[in-house]
Write a protein that holds these residues in place. Structure first.
Motif, short mmCIF file in Angstrom:
data_model
loop_
_atom_site.label_atom_id
_atom_site.label_comp_id
_atom_site.label_asym_id
_atom_site.label_seq_id
_atom_site.Cartn_x
_atom_site.Cartn_y
_atom_site.Cartn_z
N ASP A 135 0.83 -1.21 -0.03
CA ASP A 135 0.11 -0.02 -0.10
C ASP A 135 0.96 1.22 0.03
O ASP A 135 0.37 2.44 -0.37
N THR A 136 2.15 1.33 0.49
CA THR A 136 2.98 2.32 0.60
C THR A 136 4.15 1.96 0.66
O THR A 136 4.82 0.93 1.00
N VAL A 137 5.10 3.03 0.39
CA VAL A 137 6.66 2.74 0.30
C VAL A 137 7.22 4.33 0.42
O VAL A 137 6.60 5.07 0.16
N THR A 154 7.75 14.28 -8.96
CA THR A 154 7.41 13.69 -10.24
C THR A 154 6.57 12.54 -10.20
O THR A 154 5.64 12.28 -10.82
N LEU A 155 6.88 11.69 -9.31
CA LEU A 155 6.14 10.51 -8.83
C LEU A 155 4.83 10.76 -8.33
O LEU A 155 4.09 9.57 -7.80
N GLY A 156 4.80 11.85 -7.82
CA GLY A 156 3.46 12.13 -6.93
C GLY A 156 3.73 11.75 -5.63
O GLY A 156 2.55 11.80 -4.81
N ALA A 157 4.67 11.52 -4.95
CA ALA A 157 5.17 11.19 -3.58
C ALA A 157 4.90 12.67 -2.78
O ALA A 157 5.03 13.67 -3.35
N THR A 158 4.33 12.38 -1.65
CA THR A 158 4.26 13.75 -0.65
C THR A 158 5.19 13.74 0.63
O THR A 158 5.30 12.51 1.07
N PRO A 159 5.25 14.90 1.08
CA PRO A 159 6.22 14.80 2.36
C PRO A 159 5.39 14.08 3.37
O PRO A 159 4.48 14.50 3.36
N ASP A 160 6.23 13.37 4.30
CA ASP A 160 5.37 12.80 5.37
C ASP A 160 6.46 13.10 6.74
O ASP A 160 7.26 12.48 6.96
N ALA A 161 6.01 14.32 7.24
CA ALA A 161 6.87 14.80 8.24
C ALA A 161 6.79 13.99 9.49
O ALA A 161 7.47 13.91 10.47
N ASP A 162 5.69 13.08 9.77
CA ASP A 162 5.60 12.12 10.83
C ASP A 162 6.13 10.91 10.78
O ASP A 162 6.26 10.14 11.55
N ALA A 163 6.77 10.50 9.50
CA ALA A 163 7.41 9.14 9.33
C ALA A 163 8.64 9.16 10.02
O ALA A 163 9.47 10.08 10.40
N ASP A 164 8.78 7.94 10.43
CA ASP A 164 10.27 7.63 11.23
C ASP A 164 11.19 7.73 9.84
O ASP A 164 11.05 7.16 8.80
N ARG A 165 12.42 7.83 10.48
CA ARG A 165 13.53 8.14 9.34
C ARG A 165 14.94 7.64 9.73
O ARG A 165 15.12 7.54 11.13
N ARG A 174 6.55 10.01 0.69
CA ARG A 174 5.58 8.88 0.91
C ARG A 174 4.91 8.57 -0.68
O ARG A 174 4.28 9.40 -1.10
N HIS A 175 4.86 7.19 -0.80
CA HIS A 175 4.52 7.04 -2.24
C HIS A 175 3.44 5.84 -1.90
O HIS A 175 3.43 4.94 -1.01
N ARG A 176 1.94 6.31 -2.29
CA ARG A 176 0.75 5.44 -1.89
C ARG A 176 0.12 4.75 -3.17
O ARG A 176 0.32 5.34 -4.30
N ARG A 177 -0.23 3.49 -2.88
CA ARG A 177 -0.93 2.76 -3.85
C ARG A 177 -2.15 3.49 -4.56
O ARG A 177 -2.86 4.04 -3.78
N PRO A 178 -2.34 3.77 -5.72
CA PRO A 178 -3.50 4.52 -6.13
C PRO A 178 -4.86 3.61 -5.89
O PRO A 178 -4.40 2.26 -5.94
N GLN A 179 -5.71 4.43 -5.61
CA GLN A 179 -7.09 3.56 -5.23
C GLN A 179 -7.81 3.17 -6.68
O GLN A 179 -7.58 3.72 -7.51
#
Length: 179
Positions: A135-137, A154-165, A174-179
């Motif tokens: 679902d995500t990467v 360009t890939l449509g990924a969006t920043p995820d400030a809350d993600a662990d790193r 964050r890249h999310r699987r299209p619905q």
């Protein structure tokens, strides 16, 4: 771009071959290592935790290749389909200190600026969403690496400030699987 012939199944522990309009994503060969080591020795490697000497680059290369056997996903060598030129690598890797599986890319200096990174990364992303059913990467990106930030966007990924790193200074896209 839509993959023309998206998947040719490999053997267990071997990545499938993916093709796009211009590229072939394939299993690494030993001949790929020199270009890989040269990139890791360059100033550009500062965005990925380098520069590294040849021995340390070998460890990363082996990790990228072995991930297919150990995890069922890993790195693909990226070649231009029309002439076979080796232009870079794209990977989906989950290292021990990564909170999530990462979609990463690198393009060798002579082949930058031609759109190979987003084309290869899109094929890898679509493979893990479509074939593996994820679902995500995420992509961990050094904040000074403007080129990789552009690829992620360009890939449509969006920043995820809350993600662990793994590195607290990295940006997480964050890249999310299209619905």
């Amino acid at each position: 771009m839509t993959p023309m012939n998206p998947i040719t199944r490999g053997t267990p522990g071997t990545p499938p071959t993916l093709t796009t309009e211009r590229l072939t994503l394939r299993a690494h060969r030993i001949e790929d290592f020199d270009a890989y080591a040269d990139l890791w020795a360059s100033d550009e490697a500062r965005f990925m935790g380098g520069p590294l000497d040849r021995s340390a680059a070998w460890g990363w290369f082996c990790s990228d290749v072995a991930a297919w056997t150990l995890q069922g996903h890993g790195a693909w060598a990226v070649d231009r389909s029309d002439d076979g030129a080796h232009v870079g690598q794209v990977s989906v890797i989950k290292l021990p200190d990564y909170a999530e599986r990462e979609l990463g890319w690198l393009t060798y200096a002579a082949h930058r600026g031609q759109g190979y990174a987003p084309e290869a990364a899109r094929a890898a992303r679509d493979y893990v969403f479509g074939t593996l059913g994820w679902d995500t990467v995420v992509s961990y990106i050094d904040p000074d690496n403007a080129a990789s930030i552009r690829v992620a966007e360009t890939l449509g990924a969006t920043p995820d400030a809350d993600a662990d790193r793994p590195d607290p200074t990295d940006l997480v896209y964050r890249h999310r699987r299209p619905q």
